[in-house]
Design an enzyme around this catalytic site. Structure first.
Site: not given
Ligand code: NCD
Length: 338
Positions: A57-58, A86, A135
């Site tokens: 969703r985000t 890497k 968030h």
């Protein structure tokens, strides 16, 4: 707060007026998000969408929000297929990606990583979740949803009662939402979790210092009484040492039609940031509530697009350009929004 060119890293950046501003702009995005009108305010702009942790969703709603304003999206969705494997530093990745984009959304498993990335970035960065830490856009869409749901029940954010249930230790959505609620007055929090997964003490202390009442309990029945909103969360399996440890807590606290009817007020709004863990052994929010009018989970996801459009419009300073030269949609659309 000055939105123009700002990074959005934490809810602690916001004052109450700033939240109000985001909500006003989000309201004005409805005709675009609901596929009635098209805006080209961000025509030519590029969003760098950097998700180094699973997301549906985000990631997709940030992408759609940018597209709905006319912008384009470039994605990195897997840590394995990025140069981070890497040995590239966040500093180098930020220098590079910010040369390709006008704004970046980033999710990363390490707390503080998005802030570190932002320091090196040449363009604004939005935190799409940094491990168990924060968030912010989810907290804004959750609060936007709470506000709308409570208004329809003649209630307001100030003075509300909210129960938060589940993995309150690792859940970044409840961390950010609680801290955003520091801006409001006289809220009662029922924090229902296993003792080992309780809300961090620092957040509980902040809530109490701000004058809110906080009840911490392992007794779901008692905790569910007298709430305007119940916010359920998933056991954050990926934050545990191993799956077996997470299994101990899975299924401990469940919401379903019978429990709702027995223990919640008839008007209680049911929320969850999603994904809900619908496996038998977890099932913290049962499908038998899917048709319940107070189930707000899909209104949350719809609102997420509005709030994310608002953040882009404010950060890239195009709020006054959205309606200019907007046109009606030219394809068949079916009304699918409440
Ligand atoms: C949440 C997250 O990623 O923190 N999901 C989301 O963004 N809507 C909640 C979760 O994964 O349980």
């Amino acid at each position: 707060m000055e939105f123009r060119g700002a990074h959005i890293l934490s809810v602690t950046q916001f004052e109450r007026d700033d939240v109000q501003r985001v909500f006003e702009v989000a309201d004005s995005m409805e005709p675009y998000a609901h596929r009635l009108r098209i805006s080209k305010a961000l025509d030519g702009a590029i969003l760098g969408s950097m998700f180094f942790e699973p997301s549906t969703r985000t990631r997709v709603s940030f992408g759609c929000a940018f597209n709905l304003l006319g912008g384009h999206v470039r994605e990195t969705t897997d840590i394995k297929s990025s140069s981070i494997t890497k040995g590239e530093s966040l500093y180098d990745t930020a220098r590079v990606i910010s040369g390709y984009s006008d704004v970046v959304v980033m999710r990363h498993p390490q707390p503080g990583s998005v802030a570190e990335f932002a320091k090196a970035s040449r363009v604004p960065v939005i935190n799409g979740g940094d491990g168990p830490n924060e968030h912010p856009s989810q907290a804004l869409l959750d609060l936007y949803t709470i506000k709308k749901e409570l208004i329809s029940k003649q209630r307001s954010i100030d003075g509300m009662h909210i129960a938060m249930v589940g993995d309150l230790k690792h859940g970044r959505t409840v961390h950010s939402l609680s801290q955003l609620l520091l801006l409001y007055k006289g809220i009662t929090f029922s924090l229902i979790s296993p003792r080992e997964l309780k809300m961090p003490d620092s957040i509980v202390a902040e809530l109490r210092n701000a004058g809110h009442e906080v009840i911490e309990t392992e007794d779901m029945e008692a905790g569910l009484k007298d709430n305007d909103t119940v916010y359920l969360t998933r056991i954050q399996e990926e934050r545990f040492e191993n799956k077996l440890e997470a299994d101990i807590y899975r299924g401990r606290f469940r919401m379903n039609q019978a429990i709702y009817t027995r223990h919640c007020q008839p008007n209680t709004v049911i929320m969850h940031p999603l994904p809900r863990d619908s496996r038998e052994e977890a099932n913290e929010l049962d499908n038998d509530l899917n048709q319940h009018p107070n189930l707000a989970i899909f209104r949350q996801t719809d609102n997420g697009v509005l709030v994310r459009m608002a953040l882009f419009a404010l950060i890239l300073d195009v709020t006054d350009k959205i309606d200019r030269n907007a046109t009606d949609v030219g394809w068949y659309t079916e009304s699918r929004f409440d």
